[in-house]
Design a protein around this motif. Structure first.
Motif, mmCIF file in Angstrom:
data_model
loop_
_atom_site.group_PDB
_atom_site.id
_atom_site.type_symbol
_atom_site.label_atom_id
_atom_site.label_comp_id
_atom_site.label_asym_id
_atom_site.label_seq_id
_atom_site.Cartn_x
_atom_site.Cartn_y
_atom_site.Cartn_z
ATOM 1 N N GLY A 8 0.450 -6.758 4.856
ATOM 2 C CA GLY A 8 1.108 -6.789 6.174
ATOM 3 C C GLY A 8 1.249 -8.204 6.708
ATOM 4 N N SER A 10 3.724 -10.062 7.350
ATOM 5 C CA SER A 10 4.809 -10.376 8.277
ATOM 6 C C SER A 10 4.554 -9.848 9.686
ATOM 7 C CB SER A 10 6.116 -9.778 7.748
ATOM 8 O OG SER A 10 5.911 -8.404 7.423
ATOM 9 N N GLY A 11 3.501 -9.060 9.884
ATOM 10 C CA GLY A 11 3.234 -8.465 11.194
ATOM 11 C C GLY A 11 2.451 -9.402 12.107
ATOM 12 N N SER A 12 2.086 -8.870 13.267
ATOM 13 C CA SER A 12 1.389 -9.670 14.277
ATOM 14 C C SER A 12 0.022 -10.160 13.760
ATOM 15 C CB SER A 12 1.240 -8.811 15.541
ATOM 16 O OG SER A 12 0.230 -9.289 16.357
ATOM 17 N N ILE A 13 -0.803 -9.258 13.250
ATOM 18 C CA ILE A 13 -2.113 -9.665 12.706
ATOM 19 C C ILE A 13 -1.920 -10.485 11.429
ATOM 20 C CG2 ILE A 13 -4.248 -8.810 11.627
ATOM 21 C CD1 ILE A 13 -4.357 -8.444 14.603
ATOM 22 N N GLY A 36 6.904 -6.076 4.890
ATOM 23 C CA GLY A 36 7.714 -4.863 5.056
ATOM 24 C C GLY A 36 9.184 -5.220 5.001
ATOM 25 N N LEU A 97 -1.920 -3.854 7.776
ATOM 26 C CA LEU A 97 -0.856 -2.848 7.785
ATOM 27 C C LEU A 97 -1.003 -1.994 9.037
ATOM 28 C CD1 LEU A 97 -1.214 -1.591 4.099
ATOM 29 C CD2 LEU A 97 0.611 -3.065 4.985
ATOM 30 N N ALA A 119 -7.990 -4.683 10.051
ATOM 31 C CA ALA A 119 -7.325 -4.538 11.356
ATOM 32 C C ALA A 119 -6.781 -3.126 11.477
ATOM 33 C CB ALA A 119 -6.191 -5.551 11.485
ATOM 34 N N ASN A 120 -6.392 -2.555 10.338
ATOM 35 C CA ASN A 120 -5.749 -1.230 10.260
ATOM 36 C C ASN A 120 -6.723 -0.112 10.662
ATOM 37 O OD1 ASN A 120 -5.293 1.182 7.991
ATOM 38 N ND2 ASN A 120 -3.438 0.544 9.004
ATOM 39 N N LYS A 121 -6.829 0.115 11.998
ATOM 40 C CA LYS A 121 -7.802 1.111 12.489
ATOM 41 C C LYS A 121 -7.474 2.516 12.025
ATOM 42 C CE LYS A 121 -6.506 -0.453 16.464
ATOM 43 N NZ LYS A 121 -6.671 -0.897 17.805
ATOM 44 N N GLU A 122 -6.174 2.777 11.735
ATOM 45 C CA GLU A 122 -5.775 4.126 11.304
ATOM 46 C C GLU A 122 -6.530 4.542 10.041
ATOM 47 O OE1 GLU A 122 -3.650 1.634 12.014
ATOM 48 O OE2 GLU A 122 -2.168 2.314 13.483
ATOM 49 N N ASP A 146 -10.495 -5.684 14.752
ATOM 50 C CA ASP A 146 -10.190 -5.211 16.112
ATOM 51 C C ASP A 146 -11.132 -5.906 17.099
ATOM 52 O OD1 ASP A 146 -8.731 -3.688 17.838
ATOM 53 O OD2 ASP A 146 -9.306 -1.757 16.978
ATOM 54 N N MET A 199 1.436 -7.824 20.624
ATOM 55 C CA MET A 199 1.063 -7.150 19.370
ATOM 56 C C MET A 199 2.272 -6.452 18.782
ATOM 57 S SD MET A 199 -2.443 -5.401 20.771
ATOM 58 C CE MET A 199 -1.670 -4.490 22.094
ATOM 59 N N GLY A 200 2.086 -5.773 17.653
ATOM 60 C CA GLY A 200 3.148 -4.963 17.057
ATOM 61 C C GLY A 200 3.547 -3.821 17.996
ATOM 62 N N ILE A 203 1.147 -0.345 18.153
ATOM 63 C CA ILE A 203 -0.126 -0.460 18.888
ATOM 64 C C ILE A 203 0.132 -0.690 20.380
ATOM 65 C CG2 ILE A 203 -0.453 -2.895 18.223
ATOM 66 C CD1 ILE A 203 -3.446 -2.498 18.462
ATOM 67 N N MET A 261 -6.345 -13.075 18.998
ATOM 68 C CA MET A 261 -6.816 -12.341 17.824
ATOM 69 C C MET A 261 -7.256 -13.242 16.679
ATOM 70 S SD MET A 261 -7.136 -9.199 18.455
ATOM 71 C CE MET A 261 -7.532 -8.645 16.826
HETATM 72 P P1 NAD Z 1 2.905 -4.984 13.100
HETATM 73 O O1 NAD Z 1 3.837 -3.862 13.282
HETATM 74 O O2 NAD Z 1 3.192 -6.277 13.780
HETATM 75 O O3 NAD Z 1 2.726 -5.294 11.543
HETATM 76 C C1 NAD Z 1 2.479 -4.268 10.604
HETATM 77 C C2 NAD Z 1 2.679 -4.733 9.187
HETATM 78 O O4 NAD Z 1 2.580 -3.586 8.328
HETATM 79 C C3 NAD Z 1 4.053 -5.352 8.908
HETATM 80 O O5 NAD Z 1 3.888 -6.421 7.996
HETATM 81 C C4 NAD Z 1 4.825 -4.203 8.255
HETATM 82 O O6 NAD Z 1 5.837 -4.651 7.406
HETATM 83 C C5 NAD Z 1 3.731 -3.530 7.473
HETATM 84 N N1 NAD Z 1 4.027 -2.127 7.174
HETATM 85 C C6 NAD Z 1 4.268 -1.124 8.056
HETATM 86 N N2 NAD Z 1 4.501 0.038 7.408
HETATM 87 C C7 NAD Z 1 4.414 -0.225 6.096
HETATM 88 C C8 NAD Z 1 4.548 0.549 4.911
HETATM 89 N N3 NAD Z 1 4.849 1.855 4.955
HETATM 90 N N4 NAD Z 1 4.361 -0.063 3.715
HETATM 91 C C9 NAD Z 1 4.061 -1.364 3.646
HETATM 92 N N5 NAD Z 1 3.930 -2.165 4.729
HETATM 93 C C10 NAD Z 1 4.097 -1.606 5.929
HETATM 94 O O7 NAD Z 1 1.454 -4.433 13.530
HETATM 95 P P2 NAD Z 1 0.186 -5.249 14.067
HETATM 96 O O8 NAD Z 1 0.241 -5.329 15.550
HETATM 97 O O9 NAD Z 1 -0.002 -6.512 13.279
HETATM 98 O O10 NAD Z 1 -0.989 -4.222 13.729
HETATM 99 C C11 NAD Z 1 -1.518 -4.077 12.427
HETATM 100 C C12 NAD Z 1 -2.796 -3.247 12.515
HETATM 101 O O11 NAD Z 1 -3.766 -3.977 13.248
HETATM 102 C C13 NAD Z 1 -2.614 -1.917 13.265
HETATM 103 O O12 NAD Z 1 -3.423 -0.949 12.687
HETATM 104 C C14 NAD Z 1 -3.110 -2.233 14.672
HETATM 105 O O13 NAD Z 1 -3.587 -1.094 15.339
HETATM 106 C C15 NAD Z 1 -4.224 -3.231 14.365
HETATM 107 N N6 NAD Z 1 -4.517 -4.177 15.459
HETATM 108 C C16 NAD Z 1 -3.561 -5.029 15.879
HETATM 109 C C17 NAD Z 1 -3.840 -5.935 16.895
HETATM 110 C C18 NAD Z 1 -2.817 -6.956 17.354
HETATM 111 O O14 NAD Z 1 -3.140 -7.810 18.175
HETATM 112 N N7 NAD Z 1 -1.597 -6.935 16.864
HETATM 113 C C19 NAD Z 1 -5.118 -5.939 17.488
HETATM 114 C C20 NAD Z 1 -6.073 -5.041 17.032
HETATM 115 C C21 NAD Z 1 -5.769 -4.166 15.993
#
Ligand code: NAD
Ligand code: MG
Length: 383
Positions: A8, A10-13, A36, A97, A119-122, A146, A199-200, A203, A261
């Motif tokens: 993951g 490219s995402g926020s974390i 992604g 993720l 980070a992926n609490k799910e 988290d 964040m993403g 979330i 974070m």
């Molecule tokens: P985000 O949407 O910004 O990034 C998610 C990443 O997962 C992306 O790189 C996306 O391409 C990838 N992804 C999504 N579905 C996919 C799939 N089916 N196959 C492959 N890659 C896939 O999300 P985020 O905010 O970075 O959050 C990531 C995790 O961290 C979540 O579980 C969230 O609850 C947790 N979290 C985030 C923060 C925060 O500050 N952003 C804080 C605490 C916990």
């Protein structure tokens, strides 16, 4: 030096993890990562991390193009591709993720005795029992990213005796100043305006519904092994107190800092083996510049599902998560209203017949089935 896999990226974390790696080039080396849809980000990540040798894309259709462009890097795709990144050359996996897709790589990395920064609490909401079973059996290690759980872990590392309760702080999300009656007409655009964190999307919606806090209670249960009634919520506007522990003698131990974070990410990457500071207090009243409010379950009823998942376990976590993932997606697409998210969760949780001690395959089956049920409900407006 730790060799790292970042899922993951490219995402926020993911992006903030790349910042932390860049800050410590002698301690961490990025070997593999996944992105992604945002494949445009690949070029810069490779430029900044010449050690990268494999990359996983979400879509198969893009693999040929990138493989030709970067012949010295091995490209994979899809859910199986994520697992291929976690090979013998990796010491540590950062799971950034979002959603159910994060569970299998977490289990796989732990089964292969890797260090997992999560980070992926799910993954814990759905598969907390499975994750803890693998941790008990092997040499794998798990560190939370988290912010609330990082805070609690720090406080417990300093003093874990005579704990009365652990308190997770919650900003209350975008609608914290609205009454329940006012939630009928709120839009995704309103919900995406989080007051304290950037964040993403998923979330951010989860914060507005409080599903995020329900997930964090479940996450805390599996990480720290406290029952539901010892894990409490305090509303705290500023998100400066990340969480705290209350002891039997009434004293509190707290983690306090500006919301960023990169701090919990860095601590997890160093396996909590880095200097940190916690604070003690007689009561929250000492912090005059901060605002605190008692949590009211009638305002945020989804918290009851955390109790059900913790007390009954089995496949309830998979249903809670899948129903929420589909509903949040539909809300973001303007297909359902904000309060429909909790109606869909409620309906699917009540209809579900729990299966005790499921393995990963059973969880996956329930995840797929619940998604189908949720799509049906939305299509036929039956919630
Ligand atoms: P985000 O949407 O910004 O990034 C998610 C990443 O997962 C992306 O790189 C996306 O391409 C990838 N992804 C999504 N579905 C996919 C799939 N089916 N196959 C492959 N890659 C896939 O999300 P985020 O905010 O970075 O959050 C990531 C995790 O961290 C979540 O579980 C969230 O609850 C947790 N979290 C985030 C923060 C925060 O500050 N952003 C804080 C605490 C916990
Ligand atoms: Mg959190």
């Amino acid at each position: 030096m730790r060799n790292l896999c970042l899922l993951g990226a490219s995402g926020s974390i993911g992006r903030q993890t790349l910042d932390v790696i860049k800050k410590h080039p002698n301690d961490f080396s990025l070997i593999s990562f996944s992105v992604g849809h945002q494949t445009r980000k690949i070029a810069l990540i490779i430029k900044n991390n010449p050690s990268v040798k494999s990359i996983c894309l979400m879509e198969k259709s893009k693999v040929n193009y990138y493989q030709k462009k970067y012949p010295n890097i091995k490209f994979y795709y899809g859910d199986d591709g994520l697992l291929k990144l976690i090979d013998d050359s990796i010491d540590m996996m950062v799971n950034a993720l979002v959603g159910f897709v994060g569970l299998e790589p977490t289990l796989y990395a732990l089964e292969n005795n890797k260090i997992v920064c999560l980070a992926n609490k799910e993954a814990l909401v759905v598969g907390g029992e499975l994750v803890n079973k693998v941790l008990k059996k092997g040499q794998g290690k798990l560190y939370p990213i988290d912010s609330e759980h990082s805070a609690i872990k720090k406080c417990l590392m300093v003093d874990s005796s005579n704990v009365k309760s652990i308190w997770l702080t919650a900003s209350g999300g975008a609608f914290r100043n609205l009454k329940r009656e006012q939630l009928n007409s709120v839009t995704p655009e309103d919900a995406l305006k989080h007051p304290t964190w950037k964040m993403g999307q998923k979330i951010t919606i989860d914060c507005a519904t409080m599903v995020n806090k329900a997930f964090e209670i479940i996450e805390a249960h599996y990480l720290f092994n406290y029952p539901f009634d010892k894990i409490k919520i305090k509303l705290h506007n500023e998100s400066h107190i990340h969480s705290y522990v209350e002891y039997e003698n009434g004293e509190l131990r707290l983690d306090i800092s500006k919301p960023d974070m990169r701090n919990p990410i860095e601590l997890a990457l160093y396996e909590f083996n880095k200097e940190f500071r916690t604070y003690t207090a007689k009561s929250l009243g000492q912090f005059k510049k901060y605002h605190f409010y008692d949590f009211d379950i009638s305002r945020y009823p989804v918290i009851k599902w955390a109790e059900k998942v913790i007390n009954e376990k089995g496949t309830y976590g998979a249903v809670f998560n899948a129903a929420n993932e589909v509903a949040v997606h539909a809300f973001l697409n303007h297909e359902i209203s904000f309060l429909d998210i909790e109606r869909i969760i409620e309906k699917l949780m009540l209809e579900h017949e729990n299966i005790k001690h499921p393995n990963y395959e059973k969880m996956r089956e329930i995840d797929i089935k619940t998604r189908q049920n949720a799509y049906e409900l939305i299509k036929n407006r039956r919630y």
